[in-house]
Design an enzyme around this catalytic site. Sequence first.
Site, short mmCIF file in Angstrom:
data_model
loop_
_atom_site.label_atom_id
_atom_site.label_comp_id
_atom_site.label_asym_id
_atom_site.label_seq_id
_atom_site.Cartn_x
_atom_site.Cartn_y
_atom_site.Cartn_z
N CYS A 125 53.74 53.07 51.72
CA CYS A 125 52.43 52.48 51.46
C CYS A 125 51.54 53.47 50.70
CB CYS A 125 51.77 52.04 52.76
SG CYS A 125 51.42 53.35 53.95
N ALA A 157 49.02 50.96 62.23
CA ALA A 157 50.29 51.68 62.12
C ALA A 157 51.17 51.29 63.30
CB ALA A 157 50.06 53.19 62.10
N THR A 161 56.06 52.49 61.41
CA THR A 161 55.32 53.50 60.64
C THR A 161 55.33 54.84 61.36
OG1 THR A 161 53.88 51.80 59.69
CG2 THR A 161 53.07 54.07 59.64
N ARG A 162 55.06 54.82 62.65
CA ARG A 162 54.99 56.07 63.41
C ARG A 162 56.35 56.76 63.48
NH1 ARG A 162 50.06 56.07 66.21
NH2 ARG A 162 48.97 54.08 66.02
N ASN A 164 58.50 56.82 61.22
CA ASN A 164 58.92 57.25 59.89
C ASN A 164 57.96 58.25 59.24
OD1 ASN A 164 61.32 55.66 59.51
ND2 ASN A 164 60.03 53.85 59.32
N ASN A 275 47.10 49.34 53.97
CA ASN A 275 48.29 50.17 53.78
C ASN A 275 49.56 49.33 53.85
OD1 ASN A 275 47.33 50.04 56.61
ND2 ASN A 275 49.22 51.15 57.09
#
Length: 299
Positions: A125, A157, A161-162, A164, A275
């Site tokens: 993003c 998030a 997301t967390r 990665n 994002n």
Amino acid sequence: MEPINAAIVGPGNIGTDLLAKLERVDSIAVQYVVGVVESDGLERARAKGISASAGGVDWLLEQDPLPEIVFEATSAKAHQLNAPRYHELNIQAVDLTPAHIGPMVCPPVNLTHHIDAPNVSMITCGGQATIPMVHAVSRVSAVPYAEIVASVASRGAGPGTRANIDEFTQTTGQAVSEVGGAARGRAIIILNPMEPPMIMRDTVYCMIDADADRDAISESVHRMVTEVQAYVPGYRLRADPQFDDPKDGWDGHGRVAIFLEVEGNGDYLPKYAGNLDIMTAAAARVGDSIARNRMGVPA
């Protein structure tokens, strides 16, 4: 002409928002949505008449007909396992994870450069938001170093997301260089816990020639913003580009700072999750180009 059959693997926040965007793409028909556990995303897909299963990629690759395009919104590790299986079956993959198996694509920079690649990476993003700006500068002046800082709402998030974060910083920094045109790149992500959540904000720093044409850089930046707004209407500058003269430690270079914000479209995700929205919007644009290429129709 019939649209190209497609599948979404990973029915989380990103996958579900992507589904909403792909419904507006005439060249693509999402036939399958796949996860590994039952979820709201799967239920939403079923409600739209789409075949949806928690049986994972094993289930997907048993279907007839197979999809021609897969949009993967799982995790970098999952995509690394799944990508060879898609390739064996001639399924083109649009990778929304930071796995970076195939060439990296940012629509306003290199949309059609890798249209035949078996796997294309949507970077991250932060990459989709900031690489257009690095490219806008680098097409006017040499950029020996660029640094981007992406600040996103913590609430926006999800677990993917967390999980990665490391891959995010590595892949984005690499893409700032390879796609954006900087000689070196670095990326930082900040999860902002503020309530109510703030929309995505990004800062882009580019080292430039001391005698670079500042007016030309500003014009290039504004032109690029307009190009991104064609598929992300909430993408905008918070201020005009800010220029600094050379300082000690900058090896004779000046600097330009670009301040952005990205508001989501609100298709499935809240508007503060710009994002995630810019990722799904970019993936839909790339998928449309791939599908039209398969159909022999100009993008």
